[in-house]
Scaffold this active site. Structure first.
Site, PDB file in Angstrom:
ATOM      1  N   LYS A   1       2.122  24.877  -3.066  1.00 25.32           N
ATOM      2  CA  LYS A   1       0.874  24.243  -2.625  1.00 25.32           C
ATOM      3  C   LYS A   1       1.005  22.730  -2.760  1.00 25.32           C
ATOM      4  O   LYS A   1       0.358  22.082  -3.571  1.00 25.32           O
ATOM      5  CB  LYS A   1      -0.299  24.782  -3.435  1.00 25.32           C
ATOM      6  CG  LYS A   1      -0.542  26.272  -3.207  1.00 25.32           C
ATOM      7  CD  LYS A   1      -1.654  26.808  -4.086  1.00 25.32           C
ATOM      8  CE  LYS A   1      -1.835  28.308  -3.871  1.00 25.32           C
ATOM      9  NZ  LYS A   1      -2.868  28.888  -4.756  1.00 25.32           N
TER      10      LYS A   1
ATOM     11  N   GLU B   1       5.122  40.275  -6.734  1.00 22.23           N
ATOM     12  CA  GLU B   1       3.747  40.056  -7.177  1.00 22.23           C
ATOM     13  C   GLU B   1       3.039  41.401  -7.281  1.00 22.23           C
ATOM     14  O   GLU B   1       3.080  42.204  -6.343  1.00 22.23           O
ATOM     15  CB  GLU B   1       3.015  39.161  -6.183  1.00 22.23           C
ATOM     16  CG  GLU B   1       1.544  38.939  -6.500  1.00 22.23           C
ATOM     17  CD  GLU B   1       0.828  38.198  -5.393  1.00 22.23           C
ATOM     18  OE1 GLU B   1       0.957  36.961  -5.334  1.00 22.23           O
ATOM     19  OE2 GLU B   1       0.164  38.853  -4.558  1.00 22.23           O
TER      20      GLU B   1
ATOM     21  N   ASP C   1      -0.554  38.713 -10.953  1.00 19.35           N
ATOM     22  CA  ASP C   1      -1.499  37.909 -10.187  1.00 19.35           C
ATOM     23  C   ASP C   1      -2.938  38.186 -10.598  1.00 19.35           C
ATOM     24  O   ASP C   1      -3.435  39.315 -10.467  1.00 19.35           O
ATOM     25  CB  ASP C   1      -1.321  38.187  -8.692  1.00 19.35           C
ATOM     26  CG  ASP C   1      -2.165  37.273  -7.833  1.00 19.35           C
ATOM     27  OD1 ASP C   1      -2.179  36.056  -8.106  1.00 19.35           O
ATOM     28  OD2 ASP C   1      -2.814  37.766  -6.896  1.00 19.35           O
TER      29      ASP C   1
ATOM     30  N   ARG D   1       0.811  -1.212   0.000  1.00 22.90           N
ATOM     31  CA  ARG D   1       0.000   0.000   0.000  1.00 22.90           C
ATOM     32  C   ARG D   1       0.844   1.261   0.000  1.00 22.90           C
ATOM     33  O   ARG D   1       0.536   2.239  -0.704  1.00 22.90           O
ATOM     34  CB  ARG D   1      -0.963  -0.011   1.192  1.00 22.90           C
ATOM     35  CG  ARG D   1      -1.860   1.218   1.323  1.00 22.90           C
ATOM     36  CD  ARG D   1      -2.485   1.675   0.029  1.00 22.90           C
ATOM     37  NE  ARG D   1      -3.140   0.610  -0.717  1.00 22.90           N
ATOM     38  CZ  ARG D   1      -3.495   0.706  -1.993  1.00 22.90           C
ATOM     39  NH1 ARG D   1      -3.208   1.803  -2.693  1.00 22.90           N
ATOM     40  NH2 ARG D   1      -4.093  -0.293  -2.593  1.00 22.90           N
TER      41      ARG D   1
ATOM     42  N   LYS E   1       4.867  39.261  -1.902  1.00 21.58           N
ATOM     43  CA  LYS E   1       3.460  39.134  -2.242  1.00 21.58           C
ATOM     44  C   LYS E   1       2.664  40.333  -1.707  1.00 21.58           C
ATOM     45  O   LYS E   1       3.235  41.251  -1.103  1.00 21.58           O
ATOM     46  CB  LYS E   1       2.915  37.814  -1.700  1.00 21.58           C
ATOM     47  CG  LYS E   1       3.600  36.595  -2.342  1.00 21.58           C
ATOM     48  CD  LYS E   1       3.078  35.298  -1.805  1.00 21.58           C
ATOM     49  CE  LYS E   1       1.668  34.999  -2.268  1.00 21.58           C
ATOM     50  NZ  LYS E   1       1.585  34.764  -3.726  1.00 21.58           N
TER      51      LYS E   1
END
Length: 286
Positions: free
Chosen positions: A134, A196, A222, A99, A166
């Site tokens: 992510k 960004e 963005d 597994r 950002k």
């Protein structure tokens, strides 16, 4: 190819989780201690291979004397029914490893296969498909490797290998100029800076800094629509400036071609890792 030293901690943690406090009680109860078995890892659907070394290392972790024949290498495309690997090993050990090996292999192949779809969708445009941070906690190195197997490129691996300013950094710093100026003053000559921006106004500010030699190395556009992306590309071209342009935000397989055709250099896609379906791979004993 990832070194074994990066893969083994993931495998050992997964096996520890699965074996629990008493080990594989089913194998111990049903399988004779001296039994051996042979089995093949077989693709149920077409895809792109990634993570084949997870199979090798998982099996060897449970049975160091196992015989493993890897039929394909990471990055290879395959059809449904393809044999990816064949193993001969202690039966109890192999069934205990099954597994974990399938979970990791299916996850990595799913990412590589989805990435290949994005890469093929933008073929001929010059745009490159990149991943993001992510990723599944603990699996980042494997998942970013799978993106490369699918033909994509890696964005930064973590918070420590590039500066990415950002929107919230900009707010706290008081503006894009102040944020980039602070970053430039802090880093050495080998550290890249990406900024960004959330609209053409901030983009034009960034271009002015680039023209003055104090700007970022890359500008992330963005959630720009395609018209805004094309305008940003035009402004860069008209100014004859060498600064990378990255499109990001809400990218999917239906929209990625249009984004690429605006002339941006890179398109970052979080879905490569956070939404890739696991590819169906089975283990067939014989």
């Amino acid at each position: 190819m990832l070194p074994d030293t990066l893969i083994l901690p993931v495998i050992r943690a997964a096996l520890t989780e699965d074996l629990g406090r008493a080990g594989d009680v089913t194998a111990a109860a049903c399988i004779p201690a001296t039994a051996r078995m042979r089995a093949r890892f077989v693709a149920r659907k077409p895809g792109v291979l990634a993570g084949i070394d997870c199979v090798r290392l998982t099996v060897l972790e449970m049975d160091p004397k196992a015989s493993i024949d890897l039929r394909m290498k990471d990055g290879d495309a395959f059809e449904a029914g393809a044999v990816l690997a064949e193993v001969e090993a202690d039966a109890r050990a192999f069934l205990s490893a099954e597994r974990t090996a399938l979970n990791l292999l299916g996850r990595m192949c799913g990412i590589a296969t989805l990435t290949r779809s994005y890469v093929e969708a933008v073929a001929g445009t010059g745009a490159r498909i990149a991943d993001t941070r992510k990723t599944t906690p603990g699996l980042r190195a494997l998942e970013k490797h799978a993106v490369r197997c699918g033909g994509g490129v890696n964005h930064r691996f973590g918070l420590d290998d590039a500066i990415l300013i950002k929107d919230n950094h900009v707010v706290v710093c008081g503006g894009v100029v102040e944020a980039v100026r602070a970053a430039r003053a802090h880093v050495g000559h080998l550290m890249k800076i990406e900024l960004e921006v959330d609209g053409l106004g901030q983009f034009e500010q960034a271009l002015e800094m680039v023209a003055a030699g104090t700007g970022p190395d890359v500008i992330m556009l963005d959630n720009f629509d395609n018209a805004e992306l094309a305008e940003a590309v035009k402004l860069r071209r008209d100014a004859s400036l060498k600064v990378g342009l990255e499109a990001s935000g809400g990218v999917n397989l239906q929209t990625v071609r249009g984004i690429a055709e605006t002339g941006v250099d890179v398109i970052s896609v979080g879905a490569l890792t956070h939404s890739a379906p696991v590819l169906d791979i089975g283990l067939d004993a014989f």
